[in-house]
Scaffold this motif. Structure first.
Motif, mmCIF file in Angstrom:
data_model
loop_
_atom_site.group_PDB
_atom_site.id
_atom_site.type_symbol
_atom_site.label_atom_id
_atom_site.label_comp_id
_atom_site.label_asym_id
_atom_site.label_seq_id
_atom_site.Cartn_x
_atom_site.Cartn_y
_atom_site.Cartn_z
ATOM 1 N N TRP A 84 89.106 78.208 -19.998
ATOM 2 C CA TRP A 84 87.675 78.194 -19.674
ATOM 3 C C TRP A 84 87.409 78.920 -18.358
ATOM 4 O O TRP A 84 86.470 79.724 -18.253
ATOM 5 N N ILE A 85 88.206 78.671 -17.345
ATOM 6 C CA ILE A 85 88.037 79.349 -16.059
ATOM 7 C C ILE A 85 88.227 80.854 -16.227
ATOM 8 O O ILE A 85 87.458 81.669 -15.686
ATOM 9 N N ALA A 86 89.255 81.230 -16.999
ATOM 10 C CA ALA A 86 89.512 82.652 -17.224
ATOM 11 C C ALA A 86 88.358 83.317 -17.977
ATOM 12 O O ALA A 86 87.930 84.434 -17.645
ATOM 13 N N LEU A 87 87.839 82.649 -19.001
ATOM 14 C CA LEU A 87 86.716 83.193 -19.768
ATOM 15 C C LEU A 87 85.458 83.293 -18.918
ATOM 16 O O LEU A 87 84.688 84.260 -19.029
ATOM 17 N N THR A 88 85.232 82.287 -18.067
ATOM 18 C CA THR A 88 84.067 82.323 -17.186
ATOM 19 C C THR A 88 84.169 83.490 -16.212
ATOM 20 O O THR A 88 83.207 84.246 -16.017
ATOM 21 N N ALA A 89 85.342 83.650 -15.605
ATOM 22 C CA ALA A 89 85.530 84.753 -14.660
ATOM 23 C C ALA A 89 85.441 86.104 -15.364
ATOM 24 O O ALA A 89 84.793 87.040 -14.862
ATOM 25 N N GLY A 90 86.069 86.228 -16.537
ATOM 26 C CA GLY A 90 86.053 87.494 -17.262
ATOM 27 C C GLY A 90 84.654 87.888 -17.710
ATOM 28 O O GLY A 90 84.240 89.048 -17.542
ATOM 29 N N SER A 91 83.920 86.932 -18.282
ATOM 30 C CA SER A 91 82.556 87.247 -18.721
ATOM 31 C C SER A 91 81.648 87.498 -17.523
ATOM 32 O O SER A 91 80.723 88.323 -17.600
ATOM 33 N N GLY A 92 81.905 86.816 -16.400
ATOM 34 C CA GLY A 92 81.133 87.083 -15.193
ATOM 35 C C GLY A 92 81.370 88.490 -14.663
ATOM 36 O O GLY A 92 80.440 89.153 -14.177
ATOM 37 N N TYR A 93 82.610 88.960 -14.779
ATOM 38 C CA TYR A 93 82.918 90.330 -14.355
ATOM 39 C C TYR A 93 82.176 91.339 -15.232
ATOM 40 O O TYR A 93 81.632 92.339 -14.733
ATOM 41 N N LEU A 94 82.116 91.070 -16.539
ATOM 42 C CA LEU A 94 81.374 91.962 -17.440
ATOM 43 C C LEU A 94 79.890 91.969 -17.112
ATOM 44 O O LEU A 94 79.230 93.014 -17.211
ATOM 45 N N VAL A 95 79.376 90.813 -16.707
ATOM 46 C CA VAL A 95 77.967 90.733 -16.306
ATOM 47 C C VAL A 95 77.719 91.639 -15.111
ATOM 48 O O VAL A 95 76.727 92.386 -15.062
ATOM 49 N N ALA A 96 78.605 91.545 -14.116
ATOM 50 C CA ALA A 96 78.436 92.362 -12.919
ATOM 51 C C ALA A 96 78.488 93.856 -13.253
ATOM 52 O O ALA A 96 77.722 94.666 -12.706
#
Length: 473
Positions: A63-75
């Motif tokens: 979950w932490i990895a998915l949150t960070a990864g999707s947040g990076y895509l958002v940026a």
């Protein structure tokens, strides 16, 4: 099914000190109000209750990895049309925190307590659920599930407000109330509803926690102003709003349209089968009836529990559409015609409504000189387990740790008088089966909220293969 029309007042009553004392004459009546629970062998139940860090470390780590990864895509996508789907995905993953604070709050996600507490506070902040307030709110929810005037978490009140339900797919109504509630708590001015379920001795923690929340929110607000963009706010506070659609979609199925004021979770709580992705983000809370029936079962064991008690529970809904196909007409009926309408489940025969106890001290020869009472045989209690007994109308718990190490205490939790016989003995502690409060078995000391009043303990002696307890008043 229509019932006699009545006025519903969902304002809370009873107060944080509403629990009946162990020696109160009303105690018997409270115990008789025990919820239905499935008939399942104790050994099998203990296997389901077994705690482990491994499943949660995998699930929360991913979950932490998915949150960070999707947040990076958002940026990366910020400023383009790709930001819209990116934010929808990020928001849905981020708001999985709303299922994770819940499981960590029960203390069942991890075996290691500090990991439960760490992720409880983190995911509570992400969900806009102030941690101390919601620990007590959810305690009341499990004590008085869908009880009008007692449960602070009745999501859909009657008559159903269809507009509010629709708005909460983006958390607009409930979310704004949560923010206001945190601000009020930060100012040490919680409303009457909060004061009804948060004990006075816990309010200082709630106040300081709320101030931390508000400070962080203000920090991100200042950051957004400084850079001339609300992008920082899109990563804190706002995700719970634009990403709230999935949690609302899943969470509405828990109790919506079902019976109020019943002591049988099979009548007021649903289990719905959903796809693996939603199930992961929802942390298996789609098995919600099973969770309410035995809150001590870790989320990863709920599917197995559901299979073990399937003959005692209503047939699960096969998918989300089947649940909504039943819920939507019921909500329209409650909103426009009959607020007393509710969906009646097909309840199979099975389970037990009351706990069975071993009666001692009622026949000649059991009570010895002084206050010593022959409680049980050493063979009656397995290692790392608990036995419930009654003497002169009062309940006691007999614990066996490793070998022939026996202890005794009052048999009802000091928080809401739940029978400790259904609890979990783990690492020298007894965990209440209703709200997961924890007591030290040897001393009776309350170790984990929501319990804060210690258990009374009693001396024990082993004489041959018999266990004796000194029940001196």
């Amino acid at each position: 099914m229509a019932t006699r029309a009545r006025t519903r007042d969902y304002r809370l009553s009873g107060g944080p000190q509403g629990a009946v004392a162990l020696d109160d004459e009303e105690l018997e009546a409270r115990v008789e109000e025990t919820w239905w629970h499935p008939d399942i062998p104790r050994s099998e139940l203990k296997a389901f209750m077994k705690r482990s860090d491994i499943p949660a470390l995998w699930d929360f780590g991913l979950w932490i990895a998915l949150t960070a990864g999707s947040g990076y895509l958002v940026a990366l996508s910020w400023g383009s049309w790709w930001a819209i789907p990116a934010f929808l995905v990020f928001g849905a993953i981020y708001t999985s925190s709303d299922a994770r604070w819940h499981e960590c709050g029960h203390g069942t996600a991890f075996k290691t307590r500090w990991l439960n507490e760490l992720f409880y506070h983190l995911s509570s902040f992400m969900s806009l659920h102030e941690a101390y307030l919601w620990r007590w709110s959810h305690s009341r929810h499990h004590t008085n599930t869908i009880m009008v005037g007692l449960d602070p978490e009745i999501q859909v009140q009657r008559p159903a407000d269809l507009f509010r339900i629709a708005m909460d797919f983006f958390y607009l109504r409930t979310g704004s109330q949560e923010v206001i509630q945190v601000v009020r708590s930060a100012l040490a001015r919680p409303n009457a509803q909060v004061r009804d379920f948060v004990p006075p001795e816990e309010r200082a923690k709630m106040v300081w926690s709320s101030r931390v929340y508000v400070t962080i929110w203000l920090g991100f607000g200042v950051w957004s102003l400084a850079v001339g963009s609300f992008l920082p706010m899109m990563f804190v506070i706002l995700p719970r709003f634009y990403g709230g659609w999935l949690h609302q979609l899943l969470g509405l199925t828990q109790h919506t349209g079902l019976a109020e004021d019943t002591f049988d979770h099979r009548e007021n709580t649903r289990t719905v089968h959903i796809n693996p992705v939603f199930r992961y983000l929802y942390l298996n809370m789609n098995w919600h009836m099973e969770h309410h029936a035995i809150p001590m079962i870790p989320y990863h064991a709920l599917p197995a529990l559901a299979g073990a008690i399937a003959d005692q529970t209503p047939t699960p809904y096969p998918n989300l559409w089947s649940a909504y196909r039943e819920m939507i007409p019921a909500l329209i009926e409650q909103a426009t015609k009959d607020p007393d309408y509710y969906i009646e489940r097909d309840i199979p025969v099975g389970g037990v409504a009351h706990s069975s106890t071993e009666i001692i001290g009622e026949t000649p020869g059991k009570v010895l000189a002084g206050n010593w009472v022959e409680a049980c045989s050493v063979h009656d209690v397995d290692e790392e387990d608990v036995l419930d007994i009654t003497h002169d109308g009062k309940r006691y718990a007999i614990y066996r740790l490793q070998g022939d190490d026996f202890y005794a205490s009052d048999g009802l939790c000091t928080h809401e008088e739940m029978e400790l016989e259904h609890g979990l003995v783990l690492d020298g502690c007894i965990e209440c089966p209703l709200h997961n409060g924890v007591f030290d078995i040897k001393t009776g000391r309350a170790l984990k909220a929501p319990v804060h009043q210690d258990l009374r303990t009693y001396p024990t002696e082993l004489r041959g293969d018999r266990v004796f307890v000194d029940l001196a008043p």
